[in-house]
Design a protein around this motif. Structure first.
Motif, mmCIF file in Angstrom:
data_model
loop_
_atom_site.group_PDB
_atom_site.id
_atom_site.type_symbol
_atom_site.label_atom_id
_atom_site.label_comp_id
_atom_site.label_asym_id
_atom_site.label_seq_id
_atom_site.Cartn_x
_atom_site.Cartn_y
_atom_site.Cartn_z
ATOM 1 N N ALA A 106 0.822 -1.214 0.000
ATOM 2 C CA ALA A 106 0.000 0.000 0.000
ATOM 3 C C ALA A 106 0.855 1.263 0.000
ATOM 4 C CB ALA A 106 -0.932 -0.008 1.203
ATOM 5 N N ARG A 107 1.889 1.264 0.802
ATOM 6 C CA ARG A 107 2.717 2.480 0.894
ATOM 7 C C ARG A 107 3.441 2.769 -0.423
ATOM 8 N NH1 ARG A 107 4.737 5.536 5.475
ATOM 9 N NH2 ARG A 107 6.484 6.816 4.769
ATOM 10 N N LEU A 108 3.816 1.709 -1.146
ATOM 11 C CA LEU A 108 4.481 1.900 -2.436
ATOM 12 C C LEU A 108 3.546 2.595 -3.426
ATOM 13 C CD1 LEU A 108 7.017 1.304 -4.182
ATOM 14 C CD2 LEU A 108 5.904 -0.831 -4.860
ATOM 15 N N LEU A 109 2.278 2.235 -3.418
ATOM 16 C CA LEU A 109 1.295 2.892 -4.288
ATOM 17 C C LEU A 109 1.146 4.362 -3.912
ATOM 18 C CD1 LEU A 109 -1.481 0.137 -4.455
ATOM 19 C CD2 LEU A 109 0.227 0.686 -6.202
ATOM 20 N N ALA A 110 1.139 4.641 -2.607
ATOM 21 C CA ALA A 110 1.012 6.022 -2.144
ATOM 22 C C ALA A 110 2.224 6.853 -2.566
ATOM 23 C CB ALA A 110 0.851 6.054 -0.630
ATOM 24 N N GLU A 111 3.417 6.304 -2.374
ATOM 25 C CA GLU A 111 4.632 7.034 -2.728
ATOM 26 C C GLU A 111 4.732 7.242 -4.241
ATOM 27 O OE1 GLU A 111 7.518 4.521 -0.922
ATOM 28 O OE2 GLU A 111 7.346 5.463 1.066
ATOM 29 N N GLY A 112 4.253 6.277 -5.023
ATOM 30 C CA GLY A 112 4.262 6.426 -6.470
ATOM 31 C C GLY A 112 3.363 7.557 -6.939
ATOM 32 N N ALA A 113 2.196 7.700 -6.290
ATOM 33 C CA ALA A 113 1.281 8.784 -6.648
ATOM 34 C C ALA A 113 1.895 10.149 -6.340
ATOM 35 C CB ALA A 113 -0.039 8.620 -5.897
ATOM 36 N N VAL A 114 2.572 10.258 -5.201
ATOM 37 C CA VAL A 114 3.231 11.525 -4.843
ATOM 38 C C VAL A 114 4.322 11.851 -5.862
ATOM 39 C CG1 VAL A 114 4.673 12.672 -3.120
ATOM 40 C CG2 VAL A 114 2.700 11.326 -2.392
ATOM 41 N N LYS A 115 5.085 10.855 -6.266
ATOM 42 C CA LYS A 115 6.151 11.077 -7.242
ATOM 43 C C LYS A 115 5.579 11.599 -8.563
ATOM 44 C CE LYS A 115 10.121 8.833 -9.414
ATOM 45 N NZ LYS A 115 11.034 9.891 -8.967
ATOM 46 N N ASP A 116 4.419 11.091 -8.958
ATOM 47 C CA ASP A 116 3.805 11.527 -10.218
ATOM 48 C C ASP A 116 3.291 12.965 -10.147
ATOM 49 O OD1 ASP A 116 4.361 9.161 -11.433
ATOM 50 O OD2 ASP A 116 2.367 8.293 -11.189
ATOM 51 N N VAL A 130 3.935 11.306 3.206
ATOM 52 C CA VAL A 130 3.291 9.991 3.190
ATOM 53 C C VAL A 130 3.535 9.366 4.554
ATOM 54 C CG1 VAL A 130 3.229 7.705 2.132
ATOM 55 C CG2 VAL A 130 3.659 9.727 0.716
ATOM 56 N N CYS A 131 2.480 8.907 5.199
ATOM 57 C CA CYS A 131 2.626 8.367 6.542
ATOM 58 C C CYS A 131 1.727 7.142 6.732
ATOM 59 C CB CYS A 131 2.300 9.431 7.595
ATOM 60 S SG CYS A 131 0.696 10.217 7.381
ATOM 61 N N GLY A 132 2.001 6.394 7.787
ATOM 62 C CA GLY A 132 1.193 5.231 8.108
ATOM 63 C C GLY A 132 1.698 3.961 7.448
ATOM 64 N N GLU A 133 1.121 2.855 7.858
ATOM 65 C CA GLU A 133 1.447 1.550 7.296
ATOM 66 C C GLU A 133 0.159 0.753 7.124
ATOM 67 O OE1 GLU A 133 4.263 0.574 6.192
ATOM 68 O OE2 GLU A 133 5.563 2.163 6.992
ATOM 69 N N ALA A 134 0.175 -0.192 6.186
ATOM 70 C CA ALA A 134 -0.991 -1.031 5.941
ATOM 71 C C ALA A 134 -0.529 -2.314 5.272
ATOM 72 C CB ALA A 134 -2.007 -0.297 5.068
ATOM 73 N N PRO A 135 -1.342 -3.372 5.344
ATOM 74 C CA PRO A 135 -0.989 -4.615 4.657
ATOM 75 C C PRO A 135 -0.994 -4.429 3.137
ATOM 76 C CG PRO A 135 -2.776 -4.951 6.247
ATOM 77 C CD PRO A 135 -2.601 -3.484 6.085
ATOM 78 N N ASP A 140 -5.579 -2.901 -8.914
ATOM 79 C CA ASP A 140 -4.966 -2.487 -10.176
ATOM 80 C C ASP A 140 -4.166 -1.218 -9.882
ATOM 81 O OD1 ASP A 140 -4.611 -1.029 -12.685
ATOM 82 O OD2 ASP A 140 -5.924 -2.525 -13.579
ATOM 83 N N ALA A 141 -2.850 -1.302 -10.001
ATOM 84 C CA ALA A 141 -1.983 -0.182 -9.617
ATOM 85 C C ALA A 141 -2.260 1.062 -10.446
ATOM 86 C CB ALA A 141 -0.519 -0.584 -9.744
ATOM 87 N N VAL A 142 -2.569 0.881 -11.722
ATOM 88 C CA VAL A 142 -2.834 2.027 -12.594
ATOM 89 C C VAL A 142 -4.097 2.757 -12.131
ATOM 90 C CG1 VAL A 142 -3.432 2.740 -14.938
ATOM 91 C CG2 VAL A 142 -1.666 1.013 -14.571
ATOM 92 N N LEU A 143 -5.130 2.001 -11.803
ATOM 93 C CA LEU A 143 -6.395 2.614 -11.383
ATOM 94 C C LEU A 143 -6.252 3.281 -10.016
ATOM 95 C CD1 LEU A 143 -8.864 -0.179 -12.563
ATOM 96 C CD2 LEU A 143 -8.484 2.054 -13.621
#
Length: 257
Positions: A106-116, A130-135, A140-143
């Motif tokens: 989950a955090r990788l998806l969040a960090e990717g959105a910030v980078k974009d 970006v903060c917090g943790e989740a399983p 769909d990563a693109v969506l």
């Protein structure tokens, strides 16, 4: 196999088959709509804009300033309508290539959105954390990126005059769901307008102050639905907003029957 069990499987197969056929028919209708926008609407707009440009060039020096201003207005309006058609086409075609559900941190998806959103973050001199943790999530990563970048760009856009955006993107587990929350210190949204936020063409502000077509959140809502997620929002006018995306955690999908 018992007769009752066999009948149950047959009825289930028939139900799934009918649902699939209905979805395929809806997708076909959407493709027709997309083609209509791409060709039937945009081609005349390009032609009108082109003729206006040719007229300005051919009559340059021989027309009044008011007439030239009117022709330039035609070009501007055609450009605006063409951009609107492009946004409608983007909304209509979302998910046309299929939905690809995979396991993602989950955090990788969040960090990717910030980078974009780095260019807009730098331009607005914003602070984005970006903060917090989740399983891990099954999504769909693109969506997911479509939703989160939309939320982030709105957080950076709808700010008070001369204000400095402060935005946080939090990830957290809530039972069977992973929640992504984008919180900002912007202008906020009146409570009576929250119910229509995710509807197409829902504009709450004048376009000359906050440009746009009112399709971004509708696109985000559709993207969330396609990846088995859900969206929501809360806000206090004048203080800021929180936009949420929730998608299933991997553990939850594995436990599901």
């Amino acid at each position: 196999m018992h007769r009752a069990e066999l009948l149950t499987r047959i009825f289930r197969w028939v139900k799934i088959r009918r649902l699939t056929q209905r979805l395929e028919a809806q997708r076909a209708d959407m493709e027709i709509f997309s083609q209509a926008i791409a060709h039937e609407m945009r081609a005349p707009l390009r032609a009108i804009s082109g003729f206006a440009s040719m007229l300005v060039e051919s009559l340059d020096g021989g027309i009044t300033p008011d007439f030239k201003k009117d022709l330039n207005t035609i070009e501007d309006l055609c450009s605006h309508a063409n951009h609107l058609a492009s946004h409608l086409l983007e909304l209509a075609q979302l998910g046309e290539g299929g939905v690809h559900l995979e396991v993602w941190p989950a955090r990788l998806l969040a960090e990717g959105a910030v980078k974009d959103c780095e260019e807009q973050i730098a331009r607005t001199k914003a602070r984005v954390d970006v903060c917090g943790e989740a399983p891990d999530v099954l999504a769909d990563a693109v969506l997911v990126n479509v939703v989160l970048t939309n939320f982030l760009r709105n957080a950076l856009k709808f700010q008070k005059p001369r204000g400095t955006p402060v935005v946080s993107l939090r990830v957290e587990a809530l039972g069977r769901w992973c929640r992504f929350s984008v919180e900002d210190n912007g202008i906020g949204i009146p409570s009576q307008d929250l119910s229509k936020l995710f509807q197409p063409f829902s504009r709450l502000h004048r376009s000359d102050v906050y440009p746009g077509f009112g399709l971004g959140l509708a696109t985000a809502a559709k993207a969330a639905q396609l990846t088995s997620g859900r969206v929501g929002a809360s806000s206090i006018a004048g203080k800021g907003s929180i936009f949420r995306l929730e998608v299933p955690c991997v553990d939850a999908t594995e436990d599901s029957p």
